[in-house]
Design an enzyme around this catalytic site. Structure first.
Site, short mmCIF file in Angstrom:
data_model
loop_
_atom_site.label_atom_id
_atom_site.label_comp_id
_atom_site.label_asym_id
_atom_site.label_seq_id
_atom_site.Cartn_x
_atom_site.Cartn_y
_atom_site.Cartn_z
N GLY A 1 19.37 -1.78 -24.93
CA GLY A 1 19.37 -1.20 -26.27
C GLY A 1 17.97 -1.08 -26.84
O GLY A 1 17.75 -1.33 -28.02
N ALA A 2 17.02 -0.68 -26.00
CA ALA A 2 15.60 -0.73 -26.39
C ALA A 2 15.11 0.53 -27.08
O ALA A 2 13.94 0.61 -27.43
CB ALA A 2 14.75 -0.98 -25.15
N ASN A 3 15.97 1.51 -27.31
CA ASN A 3 15.49 2.76 -27.89
C ASN A 3 15.49 2.78 -29.41
O ASN A 3 15.01 3.73 -30.03
CB ASN A 3 16.31 3.95 -27.37
CG ASN A 3 17.77 3.86 -27.77
OD1 ASN A 3 18.50 3.04 -27.23
ND2 ASN A 3 18.21 4.68 -28.71
N GLY B 1 15.93 0.14 -33.33
CA GLY B 1 16.15 -1.13 -33.99
C GLY B 1 15.36 -2.29 -33.43
O GLY B 1 14.17 -2.18 -33.08
N ILE B 2 16.02 -3.42 -33.31
CA ILE B 2 15.38 -4.66 -32.86
C ILE B 2 14.88 -4.53 -31.43
O ILE B 2 13.79 -5.00 -31.09
CB ILE B 2 16.38 -5.82 -33.00
CG1 ILE B 2 16.62 -6.12 -34.48
CG2 ILE B 2 15.86 -7.07 -32.29
CD1 ILE B 2 17.82 -7.00 -34.72
N GLY B 3 15.65 -3.88 -30.58
CA GLY B 3 15.23 -3.70 -29.19
C GLY B 3 13.95 -2.90 -29.07
O GLY B 3 13.07 -3.22 -28.26
N SER C 1 24.43 -13.70 -33.54
CA SER C 1 24.39 -13.27 -34.94
C SER C 1 24.87 -14.41 -35.81
O SER C 1 25.61 -15.30 -35.36
CB SER C 1 25.31 -12.05 -35.12
OG SER C 1 25.58 -11.80 -36.48
N TYR D 1 33.97 -8.51 -34.18
CA TYR D 1 32.52 -8.64 -34.06
C TYR D 1 32.12 -10.11 -33.98
O TYR D 1 31.31 -10.51 -33.13
CB TYR D 1 31.82 -7.97 -35.24
CG TYR D 1 30.32 -8.10 -35.21
CD1 TYR D 1 29.56 -7.49 -34.21
CD2 TYR D 1 29.63 -8.82 -36.19
CE1 TYR D 1 28.18 -7.60 -34.17
CE2 TYR D 1 28.24 -8.94 -36.17
CZ TYR D 1 27.53 -8.33 -35.16
OH TYR D 1 26.16 -8.44 -35.12
#
Length: 300
Positions: free
Chosen positions: A21-23, A25-27, A140, A166
């Protein structure tokens, strides 16, 4: 004592990080700092076009490589692991979904447990033989409301509740990180397992519930939340501090762990339930068809 910041990250030249998920936000922010520090970062993303755009944005002293990974499809997870050339110093299990409507992954799992936990469990298991340092798994503060239902992990018999689903997925992530560390220790492995959470960080997760809650969280993002760069700091701390003990859970140091410099934090009693950790591991192995191999070694 001076608060830790990304400026404290040592030289990462010659080290490889895989960030899911690096594209965005946090990533994306974690990848940016790792590249700045000289690392080679593999951006594991579902949309490679967005991944290439992210890679261009964070170009720095280190290098980037974009590879496709859809955690909601185990065939994609297997293909990613098979094509990746090691070694990998650090695997960062970052990607996730939050409070989405009920839907299923390609393998029939409830989407949040399937993406946030089972996909990362399978990815970790398939990559462990090439990991040389540590695995960092994102949880989280919502793990506090989570409850692991081993008899109905995928919400087939219960009425689906997006926030409880979640919470279950994030509690599962944290328990997986702890169980992985227990198994590393038992095997005498030199590897370490860490967990981290970003506090309340304004990212695109808050705009994907496909409900009126998107509007409410948009307001909170402006009033309460820190930016994704701040939210990435616990991940970076867990991934790069050299002498951090395995099993450490890192989060923001501020009020209610919403924001602030990263520090080791505590977690719920439920998250430390050893019997449930082990049972969840076994169930995940059964559902994914992946049994992680913990190799022995000289733990220092």
């Amino acid at each position: 004592m001076t608060a830790w910041t990304p400026a404290d990250i040592g030289d990462q030249s010659g080290r490889t990080f895989v960030v899911t998920g690096a594209n965005s936000g946090i990533g994306l922010e974690a990848s940016r700092e790792l590249v700045r520090a000289g690392a080679r970062v593999v951006l594991a993303v579902r949309d490679t076009e967005k991944g290439e755009q992210a890679a261009a944005e964070i170009a720095g002293r280190g290098t980037t490589e974009v590879r496709r990974l859809d955690l909601a499809d185990l065939s994609s997870v297997r293909a990613f692991a098979a094509d990746l050339e090691g070694p990998v110093d650090v695997l960062i299990n970052n990607a996730g979904l939050m409070a989405v409507p009920e839907r299923r992954t390609a393998d029939g799992f409830e989407m949040q447990i399937g993406t946030n936990f089972l996909g990362h469990f399978a990815l970790t298991g398939l990559l462990l033989d090439v990991v040389t340092d540590r695995v960092v798994t994102l949880s989280s503060v919502a793990h506090r409301v989570g409850k692991i239902d081993l008899a109905d992990l995928n919400w087939r018999r219960r009425r689906y509740q997006r926030w409880l689903a979640y919470g279950q997925s994030k509690l599962a992530d944290l328990m997986f990180a702890y169980e992985l560390e227990h198994r590393f220790v038992a095997a005498g492995s030199p590897l370490r397992s860490m967990a981290a959470h970003p506090g309340y960080s304004a990212t695109n997760l808050q705009s994907r519930t496909e409900s009126v809650q998107d509007l409410a969280m948009g307001v909170f993002n402006k009033i309460v939340a820190q930016g994704p760069a701040g939210g990435a700091q616990p991940t970076l701390y867990a991934a790069t501090v050299p002498d951090l003990p395995g099993g450490t859970y890192v989060g923001p140091s501020g009020f209610q762990e919403i924001s602030g410099p990263p520090v080791p934090v505590g977690s719920t009693v439920a998250s430390h339930d050893r019997a449930t950790q082990a049972a969840l591991w076994d169930l995940a192995a059964e559902l994914t068809g992946v049994t992680p191999h913990i190799r022995a070694g000289a733990r220092s």
